[in-house]
Design a protein around this motif. Structure first.
Motif, mmCIF file in Angstrom:
data_model
loop_
_atom_site.group_PDB
_atom_site.id
_atom_site.type_symbol
_atom_site.label_atom_id
_atom_site.label_comp_id
_atom_site.label_asym_id
_atom_site.label_seq_id
_atom_site.Cartn_x
_atom_site.Cartn_y
_atom_site.Cartn_z
ATOM 1 N N LYS A 1 -62.390 4.832 -68.844
ATOM 2 C CA LYS A 1 -62.530 3.700 -68.742
ATOM 3 C C LYS A 1 -62.679 2.635 -68.218
ATOM 4 N N MET A 2 -62.489 3.400 -66.900
ATOM 5 C CA MET A 2 -63.825 2.528 -65.719
ATOM 6 C C MET A 2 -65.144 2.516 -65.739
ATOM 7 N N LEU A 3 -65.505 2.981 -66.563
ATOM 8 C CA LEU A 3 -67.238 2.761 -67.379
ATOM 9 C C LEU A 3 -67.223 2.186 -68.173
ATOM 10 N N GLU A 4 -66.443 1.979 -69.285
ATOM 11 C CA GLU A 4 -67.164 1.294 -70.251
ATOM 12 C C GLU A 4 -65.661 -0.287 -70.399
ATOM 13 N N THR A 5 -65.322 -0.506 -69.088
ATOM 14 C CA THR A 5 -64.820 -1.630 -68.528
ATOM 15 C C THR A 5 -66.040 -2.201 -68.231
#
Length: 84
Positions: free
Chosen positions: A60-64
Motif C-alpha cells: 500500500k505504501m509503495l503503490e500510493t
C-alpha cells in the motif's frame, strides 16, 4: 481537554518482527526501492519470522507513493491503529 496525538512516523512500526518504522520504509522508497523485493533487501521489512504479515502495508505504501508521489499518513489497517 485531550492533547492531539503526534503523528511520529519514526516511532510507528510497520514491520514488528524487525522493528522497521514507517519513516525507514518511506526513506527506502524515496531512495529508489520501487519494488517489494528492493524494500525487503534494503530494510529487512517484510521478511521476518512471521512470514511477511506487513507485506500488504508495504505494498500500500509503495503503490500510493508511485501513484501520487505521497505516502499515506498511516498505512496500517484500522484494526492495528491505537485508539485514543
Amino acid at each position: 481537554m485531550a492533547l492531539p496525538v503526534k503523528n511520529d512516523k519514526s516511532r510507528r512500526l510497520i514491520c514488528y518482527c524487525n522493528a522497521i518504522s514507517q519513516a525507514e520504509i518511506e526513506a527506502a522508497i524515496e531512495r529508489g526501492c520501487h519494488s517489494l523485493g528492493k524494500i525487503f533487501d534494503s530494510t529487512m521489512a517484510g521478511v521476518g519470522p512471521c512470514g511477511g504479515s506487513c507485506q500488504p502495508v508495504l505494498r500500500k505504501m509503495l503503490e500510493t507513493y508511485l501513484t501520487t508521489g505521497q505516502f499515506p499518513d498511516d498505512p496500517r489497517p484500522s484494526s492495528r491503529r491505537r485508539r485514543p
